[in-house]
Design a protein around this motif. Structure first.
Motif, PDB file in Angstrom:
ATOM      1  N   LEU A 110       0.804  -1.217   0.000  1.00  0.00           N
ATOM      2  CA  LEU A 110       0.000   0.000   0.000  1.00  0.00           C
ATOM      3  C   LEU A 110       0.838   1.269   0.000  1.00  0.00           C
ATOM      4  CD1 LEU A 110      -2.591  -1.245   2.633  1.00  0.00           C
ATOM      5  CD2 LEU A 110      -2.893  -1.144   0.157  1.00  0.00           C
ATOM      6  N   CYS A 111       1.990   1.233   0.667  1.00  0.00           N
ATOM      7  CA  CYS A 111       2.841   2.422   0.739  1.00  0.00           C
ATOM      8  C   CYS A 111       4.233   2.027   1.206  1.00  0.00           C
ATOM      9  CB  CYS A 111       2.258   3.468   1.697  1.00  0.00           C
ATOM     10  SG  CYS A 111       2.270   2.946   3.440  1.00  0.00           S
ATOM     11  N   LEU A 112       5.162   2.913   0.979  1.00  0.00           N
ATOM     12  CA  LEU A 112       6.490   2.798   1.588  1.00  0.00           C
ATOM     13  C   LEU A 112       6.587   3.926   2.607  1.00  0.00           C
ATOM     14  CD1 LEU A 112       9.285   1.705   2.001  1.00  0.00           C
ATOM     15  CD2 LEU A 112      10.025   2.829  -0.106  1.00  0.00           C
ATOM     16  N   ARG A 113       6.753   3.551   3.859  1.00  0.00           N
ATOM     17  CA  ARG A 113       6.774   4.506   4.972  1.00  0.00           C
ATOM     18  C   ARG A 113       8.216   4.796   5.383  1.00  0.00           C
ATOM     19  NH1 ARG A 113       2.364   3.655   9.460  1.00  0.00           N
ATOM     20  NH2 ARG A 113       1.232   4.616   7.725  1.00  0.00           N
ATOM     21  N   PHE A 114       8.536   6.076   5.510  1.00  0.00           N
ATOM     22  CA  PHE A 114       9.860   6.521   5.939  1.00  0.00           C
ATOM     23  C   PHE A 114       9.742   7.252   7.275  1.00  0.00           C
ATOM     24  CE2 PHE A 114      10.023   6.537   1.278  1.00  0.00           C
ATOM     25  CZ  PHE A 114      11.236   5.923   1.002  1.00  0.00           C
ATOM     26  N   LYS A 131       3.173  20.684   7.289  1.00  0.00           N
ATOM     27  CA  LYS A 131       2.085  21.293   6.515  1.00  0.00           C
ATOM     28  C   LYS A 131       2.467  21.429   5.046  1.00  0.00           C
ATOM     29  CE  LYS A 131      -0.138  23.899  10.248  1.00  0.00           C
ATOM     30  NZ  LYS A 131      -0.480  25.262  10.765  1.00  0.00           N
ATOM     31  N   SER A 132       3.729  21.760   4.796  1.00  0.00           N
ATOM     32  CA  SER A 132       4.174  21.882   3.403  1.00  0.00           C
ATOM     33  C   SER A 132       4.157  20.527   2.703  1.00  0.00           C
ATOM     34  CB  SER A 132       5.566  22.505   3.347  1.00  0.00           C
ATOM     35  OG  SER A 132       6.567  21.588   3.763  1.00  0.00           O
ATOM     36  N   LEU A 133       4.484  19.456   3.430  1.00  0.00           N
ATOM     37  CA  LEU A 133       4.458  18.118   2.840  1.00  0.00           C
ATOM     38  C   LEU A 133       3.038  17.710   2.460  1.00  0.00           C
ATOM     39  CD1 LEU A 133       6.879  15.814   4.872  1.00  0.00           C
ATOM     40  CD2 LEU A 133       7.107  16.548   2.510  1.00  0.00           C
ATOM     41  N   LEU A 134       2.078  18.093   3.277  1.00  0.00           N
ATOM     42  CA  LEU A 134       0.685  17.705   3.034  1.00  0.00           C
ATOM     43  C   LEU A 134       0.143  18.315   1.741  1.00  0.00           C
ATOM     44  CD1 LEU A 134      -0.734  17.925   6.666  1.00  0.00           C
ATOM     45  CD2 LEU A 134      -0.315  15.857   5.320  1.00  0.00           C
ATOM     46  N   ARG A 135       0.786  19.373   1.271  1.00  0.00           N
ATOM     47  CA  ARG A 135       0.334  20.015   0.032  1.00  0.00           C
ATOM     48  C   ARG A 135       0.949  19.368  -1.203  1.00  0.00           C
ATOM     49  NH1 ARG A 135       1.019  24.778   3.341  1.00  0.00           N
ATOM     50  NH2 ARG A 135       3.091  25.161   2.423  1.00  0.00           N
ATOM     51  N   LYS A 136       1.795  18.365  -0.994  1.00  0.00           N
ATOM     52  CA  LYS A 136       2.479  17.712  -2.113  1.00  0.00           C
ATOM     53  C   LYS A 136       1.862  16.350  -2.376  1.00  0.00           C
ATOM     54  CE  LYS A 136       6.682  20.262  -1.038  1.00  0.00           C
ATOM     55  NZ  LYS A 136       8.101  20.240  -0.680  1.00  0.00           N
ATOM     56  N   LYS A 137       1.624  16.055  -3.641  1.00  0.00           N
ATOM     57  CA  LYS A 137       0.855  14.860  -3.999  1.00  0.00           C
ATOM     58  C   LYS A 137       1.609  13.560  -3.721  1.00  0.00           C
ATOM     59  CE  LYS A 137       2.329  14.903  -8.857  1.00  0.00           C
ATOM     60  NZ  LYS A 137       1.871  14.912 -10.264  1.00  0.00           N
ATOM     61  N   ASN A 138       2.928  13.611  -3.644  1.00  0.00           N
ATOM     62  CA  ASN A 138       3.707  12.377  -3.475  1.00  0.00           C
ATOM     63  C   ASN A 138       3.721  11.839  -2.050  1.00  0.00           C
ATOM     64  OD1 ASN A 138       4.531  12.209  -6.165  1.00  0.00           O
ATOM     65  ND2 ASN A 138       6.253  13.589  -5.825  1.00  0.00           N
ATOM     66  N   PHE A 139       3.283  12.661  -1.069  1.00  0.00           N
ATOM     67  CA  PHE A 139       3.469  12.290   0.323  1.00  0.00           C
ATOM     68  C   PHE A 139       2.174  12.365   1.127  1.00  0.00           C
ATOM     69  CE2 PHE A 139       7.507  14.109  -1.159  1.00  0.00           C
ATOM     70  CZ  PHE A 139       8.351  13.033  -0.911  1.00  0.00           C
ATOM     71  N   ASP A 332       4.576   8.785   4.461  1.00  0.00           N
ATOM     72  CA  ASP A 332       4.258   7.724   3.504  1.00  0.00           C
ATOM     73  C   ASP A 332       4.370   8.219   2.068  1.00  0.00           C
ATOM     74  OD1 ASP A 332       3.654   6.121   5.662  1.00  0.00           O
ATOM     75  OD2 ASP A 332       1.478   6.367   5.481  1.00  0.00           O
ATOM     76  N   VAL A 333       4.849   7.325   1.206  1.00  0.00           N
ATOM     77  CA  VAL A 333       4.705   7.496  -0.233  1.00  0.00           C
ATOM     78  C   VAL A 333       3.684   6.452  -0.677  1.00  0.00           C
ATOM     79  CG1 VAL A 333       5.828   7.410  -2.487  1.00  0.00           C
ATOM     80  CG2 VAL A 333       7.087   8.290  -0.506  1.00  0.00           C
ATOM     81  N   PRO A 334       2.441   6.853  -0.962  1.00  0.00           N
ATOM     82  CA  PRO A 334       1.411   5.878  -1.354  1.00  0.00           C
ATOM     83  C   PRO A 334       1.780   5.145  -2.633  1.00  0.00           C
ATOM     84  CG  PRO A 334       0.417   7.975  -0.724  1.00  0.00           C
ATOM     85  CD  PRO A 334       1.897   8.212  -0.843  1.00  0.00           C
TER      86      PRO A 334
END
Length: 362
Positions: A110-114, A131-139, A332-334
């Motif tokens: 399902l994902c690779l979690r770092f 908050k900045s990460l949440l705006r990015k589609k990869n994470f 996570d990277v889904p």
């Protein structure tokens, strides 16, 4: 342009990696329901470099999750001008690494979690970064961090006198008080696991924390003894006693790069003798003698909020004079459209254990 290439490897190449990225930890987790894979990740950004990547895979009924604990451990640029990649480059390397590793993972992953080892000096700066990460589609940010995102780290390059001087005065007093009152600290054996586990169960009931089965901690001590060499982390059980009665115990992990206070437990008896202070001081001195660069107290509340249920832990660990650092937690990277269902289930589970279950215990 950033490029990433990966190569599966069978054994640890770099010996100075973080404990949770070590071959020792991968082997240990393999005995407890995880499968391990190790990769060499080569990247080209502002500079070229490579880093090892331990990925643990846990299968469950409807899928799998892949987890890279405390990785990727790539040097970052700092305000002081230290060489490394920028945060934006680091994020792109994470995303590209996950997509390339995907081919080696089960199809239902399902994902690779770092747990990105990015150290922020303030809680606010860390929170803005999340908050900045949440705006990015990869994470996506996991509902619960697997490794503690907030911690205190002691620099062991200081002398013992400097380490004592950097403590709060009450902490130095409590160490001497425990010694004066007759508290003794010994390094335990695997056969002492029952002592540790009884204390740990007492701590879990008192503080509302979860514990593994006794065999989990026993295996950790056994594996350290069975595979000990110059590159294997040293796992040590310390027990504080008074007139033969165990009062507290901790399990630590030492490597050249870092020493970690991994687990701690204490009884409800003779707490006025301050055994926990002496335990930590003995472990810190041993870590310094071993050659560890830092001593990580491994987990505190994010700030000095007196209303936090673990505020006492914050006061205890910060009193030793280390540097407080804040990390992003689990990212996570889904890798699957079903990831959204998994993350919803994780949120429900976290709410149950953090809120509802604790209400029933009151």
């Amino acid at each position: 342009m950033i490029t990433v290439s990966i190569e599966p490897i069978t054994h640890q190449i770099y010996t100075a990696c973080r404990f949770l990225q070590s071959e020792f930890w991968g082997t240990f987790k393999s005995a407890h329901g995880w499968r391990q894979h190790r990769f060499l990740v080569r990247y080209t950004a502002c500079e070229c470099g490579s880093v090892e990547c331990l990925v643990l895979i846990r299968a469950f009924r409807f899928g799998s999750i892949a987890y890279c604990p405390m990785g990727l451990d790539i040097p970052l640029q700092t305000a002081a001008g230290t060489a490394g990649v920028s945060l934006e480059e680091y994020e792109e390397i994470l995303a590209l690494t996950a997509q390339q590793i995907k081919q080696y993972l089960p199809k239902n992953t399902l994902c690779l979690r770092f747990d990105p080892p990015i150290d922020f000096e303030s809680e606010d700066t860390r929170n803005l970064y999340i908050k900045s990460l949440l705006r990015k589609k990869n994470f996506s940010v996991a509902p619960v961090a697997i490794q503690p995102p907030d911690t205190v780290v002691l620099d062991l390059r200081c002398s013992q006198e400097e380490l004592l001087s950097n403590m709060k005065p009450k902490w130095r007093y409590n160490i001497r008080l425990a010694e004066k009152k007759g508290v003794s600290v010994r390094r335990g054996e695997v056969s002492d696991i029952d002592i540790f586990y009884q204390l740990y169960e007492t701590t879990a009931r008192r503080d509302g924390i979860a514990v593994h089965e006794k065999s989990y901690y026993k295996k950790l001590l056994e594996q350290s003894g069975d595979t000990q060499n110059e590159h294997t982390p040293r796992v040590t059980l310390y027990i504080a006693e008074y007139n033969g009665e165990p009062l507290a115990a901790i399990i630590t992990v030492f490597s050249q790069r870092e020493a970690i206070y991994l687990y701690g437990a204490s009884s409800n008896s003779h707490r006025n003798l301050m055994p926990a202070y002496l335990l930590q001081w003995i472990a810190v001195c041993d870590a310094k003698a071993y050659g560890s660069a830092v001593y990580d107290f491994y987990g505190i509340p994010p700030n000095d909020n007196e209303n936090h249920p673990m505020h006492g832990l914050y006061r205890f660990k910060t009193g030793f004079g280390g540097k407080i650092i804040h990390r992003p937690g689990s990212i996570d990277v889904p890798l699957s459209p079903f990831y959204i269902l998994y993350i919803a289930a994780e949120r429900i589970r976290a709410f149950w254990f953090k809120k509802i279950k604790k209400l029933f215990k009151r």
